[in-house]
Write a protein that holds these residues in place. Structure first.
Motif, PDB file in Angstrom:
ATOM      1  N   LEU A  81      -6.984  -0.904  -2.897  1.00 30.40           N
ATOM      2  CA  LEU A  81      -5.994  -1.465  -3.817  1.00 30.40           C
ATOM      3  C   LEU A  81      -5.715  -0.537  -4.993  1.00 30.40           C
ATOM      4  O   LEU A  81      -4.576  -0.414  -5.424  1.00 30.40           O
ATOM      5  CB  LEU A  81      -6.488  -2.808  -4.348  1.00 30.40           C
ATOM      6  N   LEU A  82      -6.761   0.103  -5.509  1.00 29.60           N
ATOM      7  CA  LEU A  82      -6.570   0.976  -6.660  1.00 29.60           C
ATOM      8  C   LEU A  82      -5.657   2.137  -6.282  1.00 29.60           C
ATOM      9  O   LEU A  82      -5.866   2.809  -5.290  1.00 29.60           O
ATOM     10  CB  LEU A  82      -7.907   1.493  -7.182  1.00 29.60           C
ATOM     11  N   GLY A  83      -4.612   2.325  -7.063  1.00 25.84           N
ATOM     12  CA  GLY A  83      -3.660   3.387  -6.804  1.00 25.84           C
ATOM     13  C   GLY A  83      -2.559   3.022  -5.830  1.00 25.84           C
ATOM     14  O   GLY A  83      -1.654   3.812  -5.584  1.00 25.84           O
ATOM     15  N   HIS A  84      -2.623   1.816  -5.257  1.00 29.02           N
ATOM     16  CA  HIS A  84      -1.623   1.378  -4.281  1.00 29.02           C
ATOM     17  C   HIS A  84      -0.306   1.041  -4.997  1.00 29.02           C
ATOM     18  O   HIS A  84      -0.310   0.449  -6.072  1.00 29.02           O
ATOM     19  CB  HIS A  84      -2.137   0.147  -3.533  1.00 29.02           C
ATOM     20  N   GLN A  94       7.057  -2.093  -9.011  1.00 30.81           N
ATOM     21  CA  GLN A  94       6.224  -2.651 -10.086  1.00 30.81           C
ATOM     22  C   GLN A  94       5.091  -1.709 -10.462  1.00 30.81           C
ATOM     23  O   GLN A  94       4.055  -2.143 -10.956  1.00 30.81           O
ATOM     24  CB  GLN A  94       5.661  -4.002  -9.664  1.00 30.81           C
ATOM     25  N   GLY A  95       5.258  -0.413 -10.198  1.00 30.63           N
ATOM     26  CA  GLY A  95       4.243   0.573 -10.543  1.00 30.63           C
ATOM     27  C   GLY A  95       3.157   0.651  -9.483  1.00 30.63           C
ATOM     28  O   GLY A  95       3.394   0.376  -8.314  1.00 30.63           O
ATOM     29  N   THR A  96       1.955   1.001  -9.916  1.00 33.23           N
ATOM     30  CA  THR A  96       0.804   1.085  -9.029  1.00 33.23           C
ATOM     31  C   THR A  96      -0.336   0.242  -9.594  1.00 33.23           C
ATOM     32  O   THR A  96      -0.362  -0.056 -10.789  1.00 33.23           O
ATOM     33  CB  THR A  96       0.309   2.540  -8.856  1.00 33.23           C
ATOM     34  N   VAL A  97      -1.275  -0.119  -8.732  1.00 32.45           N
ATOM     35  CA  VAL A  97      -2.438  -0.895  -9.168  1.00 32.45           C
ATOM     36  C   VAL A  97      -3.377   0.047  -9.918  1.00 32.45           C
ATOM     37  O   VAL A  97      -3.868   1.017  -9.354  1.00 32.45           O
ATOM     38  CB  VAL A  97      -3.168  -1.547  -7.976  1.00 32.45           C
ATOM     39  N   LEU A  98      -3.587  -0.232 -11.195  1.00 35.92           N
ATOM     40  CA  LEU A  98      -4.476   0.576 -12.029  1.00 35.92           C
ATOM     41  C   LEU A  98      -5.915   0.072 -11.932  1.00 35.92           C
ATOM     42  O   LEU A  98      -6.854   0.854 -11.946  1.00 35.92           O
ATOM     43  CB  LEU A  98      -4.010   0.567 -13.474  1.00 35.92           C
ATOM     44  N   ASP A  99      -6.071  -1.255 -11.862  1.00 39.22           N
ATOM     45  CA  ASP A  99      -7.397  -1.856 -11.729  1.00 39.22           C
ATOM     46  C   ASP A  99      -7.242  -3.304 -11.319  1.00 39.22           C
ATOM     47  O   ASP A  99      -6.140  -3.866 -11.367  1.00 39.22           O
ATOM     48  CB  ASP A  99      -8.187  -1.764 -13.039  1.00 39.22           C
TER      49      ASP A  99
END
Length: 137
Positions: A81-84, A94-99
């Protein structure tokens, strides 16, 4: 607790000397909005092992403790998920998953933090190779 805080933690089994390995990532069941598996690197050749979340007793700042030497299990494809990338069901970026914040006792997701703000887990729709899809707000 955050996914980024768990990455790299040793996985330990009470009564065994030394860690079983170190956490590389957590696999998420998007439909259930919870952690389903712990992925770790272990052994001489640093092969990846996958343990079901049910094998976890506690997750703390120093280690992930499991309750039995569970054999590796089949798990969904690795999609960290991180960075997805995050897209809405309408196709908006909506950007990327940061955390990701989760409850370490249950594995339930509490919030996803993206470049565009916080996403509640109730908005999760699906996770593929291309993106994490969320319901538009």
């Amino acid at each position: 607790m955050l996914f980024s805080e768990v990455r790299g933690l040793p996985v330990v089994l009470p009564g065994r000397a030394g860690p079983l390995g170190r956490v590389t990532s957590l696999t998420v069941d998007v439909a259930d909005a919870r952690v389903s598996h712990v992925r770790l690197r272990a052994g001489r050749f640093r092969r990846e092992r996958v343990l079901p979340w049910d094998a976890v007793d506690t997750v703390g700042p120093g280690a992930v403790q499991i309750h039995s030497p569970t054999p590796p299990v089949p798990a969904p494809r690795r999609r960290d998920l991180l960075g997805h990338r995050v897209l809405t069901d309408a196709g908006n970026e909506q950007g990327t998953v940061l955390d990701v914040a989760f409850d370490p006792a249950t594995g339930r997701l509490l919030a996803l933090f993206t470049g565009h703000g916080e996403v509640p887990p109730t908005r999760l729709l699906g996770l593929g190779d291309h993106a994490l899809v969320v319901r538009a707000a």
